[in-house]
Scaffold this motif. Sequence first.
Motif, PDB file in Angstrom:
ATOM      1  N   LEU A  55       0.751  -0.995   0.052  1.00  0.00           N
ATOM      2  CA  LEU A  55       0.102  -0.079   0.043  1.00  0.00           C
ATOM      3  C   LEU A  55       1.046   1.216   0.004  1.00  0.00           C
ATOM      4  O   LEU A  55       1.701   1.292   0.843  1.00  0.00           O
ATOM      5  CB  LEU A  55      -0.953  -0.038   1.277  1.00  0.00           C
ATOM      6  CG  LEU A  55      -1.745   1.158   1.498  1.00  0.00           C
ATOM      7  CD1 LEU A  55      -2.740   1.353   0.416  1.00  0.00           C
ATOM      8  CD2 LEU A  55      -2.519   1.266   2.891  1.00  0.00           C
ATOM      9  N   VAL A  56       0.826   2.174  -0.840  1.00  0.00           N
ATOM     10  CA  VAL A  56       1.454   3.301  -1.071  1.00  0.00           C
ATOM     11  C   VAL A  56       0.483   4.428  -0.875  1.00  0.00           C
ATOM     12  O   VAL A  56      -0.435   4.669  -1.712  1.00  0.00           O
ATOM     13  CB  VAL A  56       2.232   3.461  -2.492  1.00  0.00           C
ATOM     14  CG1 VAL A  56       2.954   4.794  -2.516  1.00  0.00           C
ATOM     15  CG2 VAL A  56       3.137   2.382  -2.583  1.00  0.00           C
ATOM     16  N   ILE A  57       0.688   5.224   0.323  1.00  0.00           N
ATOM     17  CA  ILE A  57      -0.410   6.352   0.633  1.00  0.00           C
ATOM     18  C   ILE A  57       0.579   7.753   0.316  1.00  0.00           C
ATOM     19  O   ILE A  57       1.809   7.655   0.399  1.00  0.00           O
ATOM     20  CB  ILE A  57      -0.969   6.384   1.803  1.00  0.00           C
ATOM     21  CG1 ILE A  57       0.022   5.957   3.073  1.00  0.00           C
ATOM     22  CG2 ILE A  57      -2.059   5.026   1.745  1.00  0.00           C
ATOM     23  CD1 ILE A  57      -0.719   5.755   4.471  1.00  0.00           C
ATOM     24  N   GLU A  58      -0.089   8.856   0.631  1.00  0.00           N
ATOM     25  CA  GLU A  58       0.556  10.211   0.526  1.00  0.00           C
ATOM     26  C   GLU A  58       1.514  10.308   1.962  1.00  0.00           C
ATOM     27  O   GLU A  58       2.468  10.497   1.932  1.00  0.00           O
ATOM     28  CB  GLU A  58      -0.217  11.172   0.649  1.00  0.00           C
ATOM     29  CG  GLU A  58       0.287  12.603   0.540  1.00  0.00           C
ATOM     30  CD  GLU A  58      -0.774  13.681   0.829  1.00  0.00           C
ATOM     31  OE1 GLU A  58      -0.141  14.811   0.913  1.00  0.00           O
ATOM     32  OE2 GLU A  58      -1.866  13.487   0.571  1.00  0.00           O
ATOM     33  N   ASP A  59       0.682  10.128   3.282  1.00  0.00           N
ATOM     34  CA  ASP A  59       1.449  10.346   4.373  1.00  0.00           C
ATOM     35  C   ASP A  59       0.620   9.605   5.455  1.00  0.00           C
ATOM     36  O   ASP A  59      -0.576   9.779   5.698  1.00  0.00           O
ATOM     37  CB  ASP A  59       1.171  11.831   4.588  1.00  0.00           C
ATOM     38  CG  ASP A  59       2.070  12.304   6.039  1.00  0.00           C
ATOM     39  OD1 ASP A  59       2.422  11.355   6.661  1.00  0.00           O
ATOM     40  OD2 ASP A  59       1.957  13.229   6.356  1.00  0.00           O
ATOM     41  N   GLU A  75       7.392   7.676  -4.813  1.00  0.00           N
ATOM     42  CA  GLU A  75       6.146   6.608  -5.077  1.00  0.00           C
ATOM     43  C   GLU A  75       6.740   5.437  -5.857  1.00  0.00           C
ATOM     44  O   GLU A  75       6.473   4.225  -5.585  1.00  0.00           O
ATOM     45  CB  GLU A  75       4.869   7.293  -5.958  1.00  0.00           C
ATOM     46  CG  GLU A  75       3.727   6.358  -6.412  1.00  0.00           C
ATOM     47  CD  GLU A  75       3.187   7.059  -7.522  1.00  0.00           C
ATOM     48  OE1 GLU A  75       3.238   5.905  -8.430  1.00  0.00           O
ATOM     49  OE2 GLU A  75       2.799   7.993  -7.762  1.00  0.00           O
ATOM     50  N   ARG A  76       7.313   5.683  -7.066  1.00  0.00           N
ATOM     51  CA  ARG A  76       7.922   4.769  -7.859  1.00  0.00           C
ATOM     52  C   ARG A  76       8.660   3.860  -7.388  1.00  0.00           C
ATOM     53  O   ARG A  76       8.932   2.699  -7.426  1.00  0.00           O
ATOM     54  CB  ARG A  76       8.609   5.375  -9.248  1.00  0.00           C
ATOM     55  CG  ARG A  76       9.128   4.547 -10.147  1.00  0.00           C
ATOM     56  CD  ARG A  76       9.862   5.167 -11.187  1.00  0.00           C
ATOM     57  NE  ARG A  76      10.842   4.428 -12.135  1.00  0.00           N
ATOM     58  CZ  ARG A  76      10.535   3.995 -13.445  1.00  0.00           C
ATOM     59  NH1 ARG A  76       9.614   4.864 -14.072  1.00  0.00           N
ATOM     60  NH2 ARG A  76      11.205   3.084 -14.046  1.00  0.00           N
ATOM     61  N   THR A 121       3.342  -1.045   3.997  1.00  0.00           N
ATOM     62  CA  THR A 121       2.926   0.386   3.785  1.00  0.00           C
ATOM     63  C   THR A 121       3.920   1.233   3.641  1.00  0.00           C
ATOM     64  O   THR A 121       4.850   1.116   4.413  1.00  0.00           O
ATOM     65  CB  THR A 121       2.046   0.775   4.712  1.00  0.00           C
ATOM     66  OG1 THR A 121       0.775  -0.306   4.765  1.00  0.00           O
ATOM     67  CG2 THR A 121       1.418   2.071   4.498  1.00  0.00           C
ATOM     68  N   GLY A 122       3.913   2.246   2.630  1.00  0.00           N
ATOM     69  CA  GLY A 122       4.672   3.015   2.580  1.00  0.00           C
ATOM     70  C   GLY A 122       4.397   4.424   2.375  1.00  0.00           C
ATOM     71  O   GLY A 122       3.134   4.358   1.674  1.00  0.00           O
ATOM     72  N   SER A 123       4.748   5.619   2.517  1.00  0.00           N
ATOM     73  CA  SER A 123       4.530   6.951   2.399  1.00  0.00           C
ATOM     74  C   SER A 123       5.146   7.693   1.029  1.00  0.00           C
ATOM     75  O   SER A 123       6.444   7.649   1.057  1.00  0.00           O
ATOM     76  CB  SER A 123       4.477   8.016   3.576  1.00  0.00           C
ATOM     77  OG  SER A 123       3.774   7.370   4.586  1.00  0.00           O
ATOM     78  N   SER A 124       4.427   8.182  -0.087  1.00  0.00           N
ATOM     79  CA  SER A 124       5.076   8.675  -1.096  1.00  0.00           C
ATOM     80  C   SER A 124       5.639  10.201  -0.743  1.00  0.00           C
ATOM     81  O   SER A 124       6.522  10.860  -1.305  1.00  0.00           O
ATOM     82  CB  SER A 124       4.196   8.890  -2.279  1.00  0.00           C
ATOM     83  OG  SER A 124       3.170   9.746  -2.063  1.00  0.00           O
ATOM     84  N   ARG A 125       4.902  10.984   0.086  1.00  0.00           N
ATOM     85  CA  ARG A 125       5.097  12.344   0.532  1.00  0.00           C
ATOM     86  C   ARG A 125       4.973  13.162  -0.653  1.00  0.00           C
ATOM     87  O   ARG A 125       5.650  14.310  -0.636  1.00  0.00           O
ATOM     88  CB  ARG A 125       6.624  12.693   1.141  1.00  0.00           C
ATOM     89  CG  ARG A 125       6.805  11.739   2.315  1.00  0.00           C
ATOM     90  CD  ARG A 125       8.193  11.993   2.866  1.00  0.00           C
ATOM     91  NE  ARG A 125       8.595  10.934   4.043  1.00  0.00           N
ATOM     92  CZ  ARG A 125       9.968  10.859   4.495  1.00  0.00           C
ATOM     93  NH1 ARG A 125      10.746  11.542   3.912  1.00  0.00           N
ATOM     94  NH2 ARG A 125       9.961  10.201   5.485  1.00  0.00           N
ATOM     95  N   GLU A 126       4.030  12.878  -1.500  1.00  0.00           N
ATOM     96  CA  GLU A 126       3.643  13.522  -2.775  1.00  0.00           C
ATOM     97  C   GLU A 126       4.742  13.643  -3.442  1.00  0.00           C
ATOM     98  O   GLU A 126       4.779  14.754  -4.279  1.00  0.00           O
ATOM     99  CB  GLU A 126       2.910  14.867  -2.123  1.00  0.00           C
ATOM    100  CG  GLU A 126       2.020  15.381  -3.217  1.00  0.00           C
ATOM    101  CD  GLU A 126       0.677  14.577  -3.343  1.00  0.00           C
ATOM    102  OE1 GLU A 126       0.368  13.804  -4.310  1.00  0.00           O
ATOM    103  OE2 GLU A 126       0.003  14.572  -2.330  1.00  0.00           O
TER     104      GLU A 126
END
Length: 342
Positions: A61-65, A101-102, A91-96
């Motif tokens: 799961l990749v989320i923003e924060d 994200e990639r 789970t990991g955060s992309s931080r926008e």
Amino acid sequence: MNDVAAAAGVALKTVSRVVNNEPGVNAVTAGRVQEAIERLGYRRNDSARILRRGRTASIGLVIEDVADAFYSSLSRAVEDAALHHGYLLFTGSSREDAARERDLVLAFCARRVDGLIIVPAGSDHGYLAPEFEAGIKAVFADRPAGAGCEADTVLCDNAGGARAGTAHLIAHGHRRIAFLGDSPGIFTAAERLRGYRQGLAAAGLPYDEGLVVMGPPDPARMRADLTRLLTASDPPTALLTGNGRTTVETLRALASLTDAADAGAAGGLALVGFDDFELADLLGITVVAQDPARLGRTAADLLFMRLSGDERPTSRIEIATRLVPRGSGERPPLPRRDRTAG
């Protein structure tokens, strides 16, 4: 497993059935096997099971924060669904950040997750093509996939929610409504701006770019923007804020305005916030509420449907929002002399 079988006085196949929760073992025998497992400290070798089955029983799961309340609720719902299906969730955060994200997505794929749920930060997802060809399943949540990618998508009705919030303020007499949104390149921010404009148009009100502020909810910037709005010759009587963090920073900025003109204007403002947030009910903040848990559950259901072999065409699901009146969005506009008085 041989040691467990010997200690319990059963065949190796019986131990395998108990460990894998398969039928065909009576309760007394199963209890004897479990007792031997506990006494000997046996743990199942999941690596061997993965090699046999060709799956890792894990999803990414990749989320923003992860610290954001909206994404925490979404993540919890996905985790509950994963546990229900016997899967482990990473789970990991992309931080926008599109590059982050990639990197996260490809790191999960390198660890052979069976599927992905992605809240995208980027707008190009062609990099997923080799992963799809290798059998990885993916669902996009909160925002659609970008170029080069066709996948199931679950969204909230962003435009509809903003349109409803705008209409609510108009119904309470407001004609000068400012919109404070996030960065315009973010799908949800752009959709909420679109809904705001639709709400104005439906009421026959003009769109005024001077009443629109877009950008990350930085406290200093927001205070400056609000000061500019409230000291204008024809200031807004109401605000529509584009997400929970923007609403909170707006409330802080309004509280910090201390000179007489700003304080008078700020004190009479009506406000509707997009996204519910903690303590909004106690503060009396009217909100357009999303359902992040339902968003997460729906995305997880779609993913596990794909993992079970469903090959129907990809779907796009929109989840409705709801307006929750609590007081701040029901204030009528003050006469102009009252809005500018100290």
